[in-house]
Every structure is written in structure tokens, then in C-alpha cells.
Enzyme design. Structure first.
Site, PDB file in Angstrom:
ATOM      1  N   HIS A 307       2.851  -2.227 -13.352  1.00 32.60           N
ATOM      2  CA  HIS A 307       2.560  -0.818 -13.596  1.00 32.60           C
ATOM      3  C   HIS A 307       1.108  -0.688 -13.993  1.00 32.60           C
ATOM      4  O   HIS A 307       0.580  -1.553 -14.688  1.00 32.60           O
ATOM      5  CB  HIS A 307       3.458  -0.273 -14.716  1.00 32.60           C
ATOM      6  CG  HIS A 307       3.531   1.208 -14.714  1.00 32.60           C
ATOM      7  ND1 HIS A 307       2.593   1.993 -15.329  1.00 32.60           N
ATOM      8  CD2 HIS A 307       4.424   2.049 -14.133  1.00 32.60           C
ATOM      9  CE1 HIS A 307       2.908   3.262 -15.135  1.00 32.60           C
ATOM     10  NE2 HIS A 307       4.008   3.328 -14.410  1.00 32.60           N
ATOM     11  N   ASP A 364      11.479   1.880 -11.547  1.00 32.13           N
ATOM     12  CA  ASP A 364      12.108   1.873 -10.226  1.00 32.13           C
ATOM     13  C   ASP A 364      12.941   0.633  -9.951  1.00 32.13           C
ATOM     14  O   ASP A 364      13.638   0.569  -8.941  1.00 32.13           O
ATOM     15  CB  ASP A 364      11.024   1.990  -9.140  1.00 32.13           C
ATOM     16  CG  ASP A 364      10.456   3.391  -9.078  1.00 32.13           C
ATOM     17  OD1 ASP A 364      11.228   4.332  -9.330  1.00 32.13           O
ATOM     18  OD2 ASP A 364       9.265   3.544  -8.786  1.00 32.13           O
TER      19      ASP A 364
HETATM   20  N1  CMC Z   1       4.029  -8.209  -7.156  1.00 38.46           N
HETATM   21  C1  CMC Z   1       3.110  -9.206  -7.113  1.00 38.46           C
HETATM   22  N2  CMC Z   1       1.887  -9.136  -7.661  1.00 38.46           N
HETATM   23  C2  CMC Z   1       1.563  -7.989  -8.264  1.00 38.46           C
HETATM   24  C3  CMC Z   1       2.453  -6.899  -8.349  1.00 38.46           C
HETATM   25  C4  CMC Z   1       3.720  -7.047  -7.765  1.00 38.46           C
HETATM   26  N3  CMC Z   1       4.610  -6.044  -7.812  1.00 38.46           N
HETATM   27  N4  CMC Z   1       1.853  -5.881  -9.006  1.00 38.46           N
HETATM   28  C5  CMC Z   1       0.643  -6.306  -9.336  1.00 38.46           C
HETATM   29  N5  CMC Z   1       0.458  -7.583  -8.895  1.00 38.46           N
HETATM   30  C6  CMC Z   1      -0.734  -8.418  -9.109  1.00 38.46           C
HETATM   31  C7  CMC Z   1      -1.866  -8.049  -8.171  1.00 38.46           C
HETATM   32  O1  CMC Z   1      -1.826  -8.798  -6.977  1.00 38.46           O
HETATM   33  C8  CMC Z   1      -3.069  -8.370  -9.015  1.00 38.46           C
HETATM   34  O2  CMC Z   1      -3.250  -9.767  -9.002  1.00 38.46           O
HETATM   35  P1  CMC Z   1      -4.746 -10.405  -9.067  1.00 38.46           P
HETATM   36  O3  CMC Z   1      -5.282 -10.006 -10.393  1.00 38.46           O
HETATM   37  O4  CMC Z   1      -4.542 -11.862  -8.902  1.00 38.46           O
HETATM   38  O5  CMC Z   1      -5.494  -9.794  -7.912  1.00 38.46           O
HETATM   39  C9  CMC Z   1      -2.640  -7.990 -10.429  1.00 38.46           C
HETATM   40  O6  CMC Z   1      -1.209  -8.148 -10.425  1.00 38.46           O
HETATM   41  C10 CMC Z   1      -2.989  -6.572 -10.842  1.00 38.46           C
HETATM   42  O7  CMC Z   1      -2.453  -5.673  -9.842  1.00 38.46           O
HETATM   43  P2  CMC Z   1      -3.160  -4.350  -9.361  1.00 38.46           P
HETATM   44  O8  CMC Z   1      -2.663  -4.020  -7.987  1.00 38.46           O
HETATM   45  O9  CMC Z   1      -4.637  -4.470  -9.555  1.00 38.46           O
HETATM   46  O10 CMC Z   1      -2.606  -3.332 -10.433  1.00 38.46           O
HETATM   47  P3  CMC Z   1      -2.606  -1.775 -10.285  1.00 38.46           P
HETATM   48  O11 CMC Z   1      -2.590  -1.254 -11.661  1.00 38.46           O
HETATM   49  O12 CMC Z   1      -3.689  -1.325  -9.378  1.00 38.46           O
HETATM   50  O13 CMC Z   1      -1.220  -1.476  -9.538  1.00 38.46           O
HETATM   51  C11 CMC Z   1       1.060  -1.019  -9.123  1.00 38.46           C
HETATM   52  C12 CMC Z   1      -0.057  -1.042 -10.171  1.00 38.46           C
HETATM   53  C13 CMC Z   1       2.281  -0.330  -9.735  1.00 38.46           C
HETATM   54  C14 CMC Z   1       0.593  -0.203  -7.894  1.00 38.46           C
HETATM   55  C15 CMC Z   1       1.402  -2.468  -8.718  1.00 38.46           C
HETATM   56  O14 CMC Z   1       1.845  -3.199  -9.844  1.00 38.46           O
HETATM   57  C16 CMC Z   1       2.423  -2.541  -7.595  1.00 38.46           C
HETATM   58  O15 CMC Z   1       2.049  -2.459  -6.415  1.00 38.46           O
HETATM   59  N6  CMC Z   1       3.763  -2.666  -7.941  1.00 38.46           N
HETATM   60  C17 CMC Z   1       4.800  -2.618  -6.947  1.00 38.46           C
HETATM   61  C18 CMC Z   1       5.077  -1.166  -6.570  1.00 38.46           C
HETATM   62  C19 CMC Z   1       5.868  -0.449  -7.646  1.00 38.46           C
HETATM   63  O16 CMC Z   1       6.845  -0.962  -8.178  1.00 38.46           O
HETATM   64  N7  CMC Z   1       5.437   0.794  -7.932  1.00 38.46           N
HETATM   65  C20 CMC Z   1       6.153   1.661  -8.872  1.00 38.46           C
HETATM   66  C21 CMC Z   1       5.362   1.908 -10.110  1.00 38.46           C
HETATM   67  S1  CMC Z   1       6.427   2.667 -11.377  1.00 38.46           S
HETATM   68  C22 CMC Z   1       6.815   4.229 -10.770  1.00 38.46           C
HETATM   69  C23 CMC Z   1       5.684   5.133 -10.874  1.00 38.46           C
HETATM   70  O17 CMC Z   1       5.405   5.616 -11.999  1.00 38.46           O
HETATM   71  O18 CMC Z   1       5.053   5.415  -9.840  1.00 38.46           O
END
Ligand code: CMC
Length: 428
Positions: A307, A364
């Protein structure tokens, strides 16, 4: 606490005021920085940028805390109703019995949608995703209530737009589902409460009444409360940004629905179930999928994990996980994907990749399993999220308007070509 932050640029010092919220959150107000220094701040994805001050929702991602108008989410999910929470979010305080009855009764009076909307619905192919239909039909409310386009509506007129939206969203959402299965739509039954009415419109057949199960009604009520607001997330920021141009409530919420649809946001609940089904079909080896999620050359992510704000357990996920067990037990359902979800969670929480990045299950991760258990089809999951998030969007839109916030318009740093002269096509 210092009252100013000092920013030194090109040897010159600028003092920017520090703003502190009621829960001691601190920010540097840089709104005058460009005028004073020529510099803007750059923050892709707004990871460190507060777009507004707000009195609606408090969220502490490090500690896993979520409050609506000061009330902890755990208490609201346990003791309140979705309509009561909607009132709280939109109007700022818990309603008295009289206020709650008035609010519910007004909503009941407006649940029907104009018959001409059915013609729009009929124009959609049955394969249309219900989120696309929802967004289009909510936007089309502007055609049926053109007075909602007036940015200078009185308080009573704005309230009527709010009531209409709260009332018609479940009807439109259920109709989008009926369209997808090629069935006739059900009309609302206004003697029913909000959640029961929605379930009736979703599941009754012309030949058969839908028998309401209190376990299902309670589960839906809880899920909607848990989704009702989440401060400045992608869809809510969209609603506020669109609304800041003086666009109508309906257009702003329609845009928010589009943002919520994305699989990185609300669309994740559908993606989680699809992922769990994929793991099951592949033999149920959760370790293999954990390895895929960690592999930087593999686009696979563990959906329902991680998240932007929570760097601790999402408090909503904790409540939903418990509710999932209770609902499945009460309904006598044994869903093998729940076991896969628990295995996956266990494996991820013990894996250094996820631990170091503070990736925990989010709202989710388990919600889809409850939705499935209460009969909601997978491509309606994000519609359910939208139904829950509606009072939050309304509250945020209303707050933005009442605070007379200026039109949202971020700056950029241009990195393209510098000025060059046009060359006619034959000379290129
Ligand atoms: N699986 C594997 N690796 C992950 C995941 C995941 N679900 N989420 C984040 N990471 C890794 C990412 O690859 C990165 O690694 P590194 O630092 O080595 O490059 C690190 O964790 C930080 O991730 P980020 O993408 O920079 O984080 P963000 O804050 O931009 O993204 C997120 C947040 C929710 C988009 C992401 O965690 C994600 O894609 N999760 C899966 C989709 C999901 O479940 N979304 C629902 C969110 S809750 C409902 C809502 O409020 O929308």
C-alpha cells in the site's frame, strides 16, 4: 516545533511556514516558493505531497490507524451502519435518531432512476464491464438533473444532488450487473434498508423473491463501511481535482469511478481473486507465486499486498480477515481459495522481500472472498468498492467546494526538446 522551514536555493534563504494537523502531522507549506524563488517542488506520484487540509479521515500508515471524523474504523465496523457512516462522513458528526431517519427516508424516496436511463443501459453490450457502465450512467445523471451543473447551487440543492447520488448508485450498480447477465432489471423496494435493497436488486428474479440472509446483509454493511473513505487516494484525489474545476458532483464521481477501476487501486479486489484462482489452477503452490512476485523480470505482483500509505498491517484487512472466517462459517462455505490466501499471506509475512519493503495484505486481499461467498460475481467487486467509497467521495467533494479550494493544476519540469524550427515534410 519550528514555525518555519528554511529552504536555501542559490545561496538565498526562504522561509516556508510549517503547518501542523490535529494528529500532529506536519507539512511545509511551499505554496509561495515559486513566486519567491522561481523553483517548484517535484514529487512524481505525489508520494510526499499533501494536496489539501481535510477534516474527514485520519490515517497513520506507520501505525495502521484509520479514523473517520475521529472515530476508529474498528468501532464503526463493529457497531455502526453504512448509512450512519455515510452521514458522518458527509455532514461531519454522528446523526441523532431523527437525523438518521430523515437521511435514510430521503434516500429511500430517490432510489428509482429515470426510465430513459434504461435505454442507455440497453445500448451496452452484455459483455460490458459493469464499472464502465457505472461510470457512464453516473455521468449521465447530469443530463437528467441539469440543475446539478450549476456551480452556485444552494446548500439545499447540493444536498438533493447528494441524496440522489446515494439513492441511485445501488440501483445503477445492480442494473449494470443485470445487464451483464442479460436479465431484466429489478426495481428498488423502498421498505428495505440500503444494503438489503441492493441485494434484492442484484439477486431477485421476476419469478422469485430474494430471501435476505442477515449474515449476508451484515457482511455487506461492514464491507461498505470499511471502504467508505480513505483520504487522498487516487480516485478521491481525482474527484477533488475534477470538482475543483467547478464540475458537477456527478461528473466528479464518474471520473473517480474511472480511477478506482484500475487494478493498482480498487480493481485489485478482482485481480486478487483472479490471482488466487490462477494459483489454484496451477496446483496451489503459493511459494512459486511468491518467487514470481519477487522476480524483477516478472511483471507479476502479489495483488492485495502493499500500500502506498500503510507500512504496517492495513487495519481494514485485519477486520476483513476476521469477518471472512465468520461469514464463510455462518454460510457453511468451504472456499479452497481462502486456504490459498492464508498460505500466501503466511509465506509473504515471513519472507524478507516483503518484510523489508513493509508489504502487508491490504483491504482488497480478503474482501473478494467475502463478496464471492455472498454471491457477488468477480467483475462486480470493484463496483462494490465504488458503492462503499461513494460517501467518502461526496464528503471530499463537498469539503473541497465549501473550502473554496482553487482549481487543481500541478506544475511540471519540462524535459523535452528546446525550441527548434519547423521543417517541411519533404525535407525531413
Ligand atoms: N508484490 C510484489 N512487490 C511489490 C508489491 C506487490 N504487491 N507492491 C510493492 N512491491 C515492491 C515494488 O516492486 C517495490 O520494490 P523495489 O523497491 O525493489 O523496487 C517496492 O515494493 C515499493 O513498491 P512501489 O510500487 O514503489 O510502491 P507504491 O507505493 O508506488 O505502490 C501499490 C503501492 C499498492 C500500487 C503496490 O503495492 C501494488 O501494486 N500492490 C498490488 C496492487 C494492490 O493490491 N492494490 C490495492 C491497494 S489497496 C486498495 C486501494 O486503496 O486502492
Amino acid at each position: 516545533m519550528s514555525e518555519f522551514a528554511e529552504i536555501i536555493l542559490d545561496g538565498k534563504s526562504y522561509q516556508m511556514p510549517v503547518v501542523e494537523g490535529t494528529e500532529n502531522e506536519k507539512a511545509i507549506d511551499i505554496s509561495s516558493l515559486r513566486a519567491q524563488s522561481g523553483y517548484v517542488t517535484l514529487d512524481s506520484g505525489y508520494k510526499n505531497t499533501g494536496a489539501t487540509t481535510s477534516e474527514i479521515t485520519f490515517l497513520d500508515g506507520e501505525q495502521g490507524i484509520l479514523h473517520y471524523r475521529g472515530y476508529p474504523i474498528e468501532q464503526l465496523a463493529e457497531k455502526s451502519s453504512f448509512i450512519e457512516v455515510a452521514y458522518l462522513l458527509i455532514y461531519g458528526s454522528l446523526p441523532t435518531q431523527q437525523e438518521l431517519d430523515d437521511f435514510s427516508n430521503k434516500i429511500r424516496l430517490h432510489t428509482l432512476v429515470n426510465e430513459d436511463m434504461r435505454k442507455i443501459l440497453d445500448g451496452f453490450p452484455s459483455a460490458a464491464h459493469p464499472m464502465g457502465i457505472l461510470s457512464a450512467l453516473i455521468s449521465s445523471l447530469t443530463a437528467f438533473y441539469p440543475e446539478s451543473l450549476n456551480p452556485n447551487q444552494s446548500k439545499d440543492e447540493v444536498d438533493l444532488s447528494i441524496i440522489r447520488l446515494m439513492a441511485k448508485m445501488p440501483t445503477i450498480a445492480a442494473w449494470s450487473y443485470k445487464n451483464s447477465i442479460g436479465h431484466p432489471v429489478n426495481y428498488p423496494k423502498n421498505k428495505l434498508d440500503y444494503c438489503s435493497n441492493f441485494l434484492h436488486m442484484m439477486f431477485a428474479y421476476p419469478t422469485e423473491e430474494y430471501e435476505l440472509n442477515p449474515v449476508v446483509v451484515d457482511a455487506l454493511n461492514k464491507l461498505l463501511i470499511l471502504h467508505a473513505d480513505h483520504e487522498q487516494n487516487c480516485s478521491t484525489s481525482t474527484v477533488r481535482l475534477v470538482g475543483s474545476a467547478n464540475a458537477s458532483l456527478y461528473s466528479s464521481v464518474s471520473a473517480g469511478i474511472g480511477a478506482l477501476w484500475g487494478p493498482l487501486h480498487g480493481g485489485a479486489n478482482q485481480a486478487v481473486i483472479e490471482m488466487l484462482e490462477q494459483i489454484k489452477a496451477d496446483g496451489g503452490d503459493s511459494k512459486k507465486f511468491i518467487a514470481k512476485a519477487k522476480d524483477k523480470d516478472d511483471p507479476f505482483r502479489l495483488m492485495g499486498f502493499g500500500h502506498r500509505v500503510y507500512k504496517n498491517f492495513d487495519p481494514r484487512a485485519r477486520i476483513i480477515k476476521k469477518a471472512t472466517d465468520e461469514v464463510l462459517t455462518a454460510l457453511g462455505i468451504n472456499d479452497p481459495i481462502l486456504d490459498i490466501a492464508k498460505e500466501l499471506e503466511e509465506a509473504a509475512l515471513n519472507d524478507s522481500y516483503f518484510v523489508e519493503r513493509k508489504l502487508y495484505p491490504n483491504v482488497d486481499f480478503y474482501s473478494g472472498i467475502i463478496y464471492r461467498a455472498i454471491g457477488i460475481p468477480t467483475d462486480m467487486f470493484t463496483v462494490m468498492f465504488a458503492l462503499g467509497r461513494l460517501p467518502g467521495w461526496i464528503a471530499q467533494w463537498k469539503e473541497m467546494r465549501e473550502n473554496k479550494e482553487p482549481i487543481g493544476r500541478p506544475r511540471q519540469i519540462y524535459t523535452g526538446e528546446t525550441k527548434r524550427d519547423y521543417v517541411p515534410v519533404e525535407k525531413r
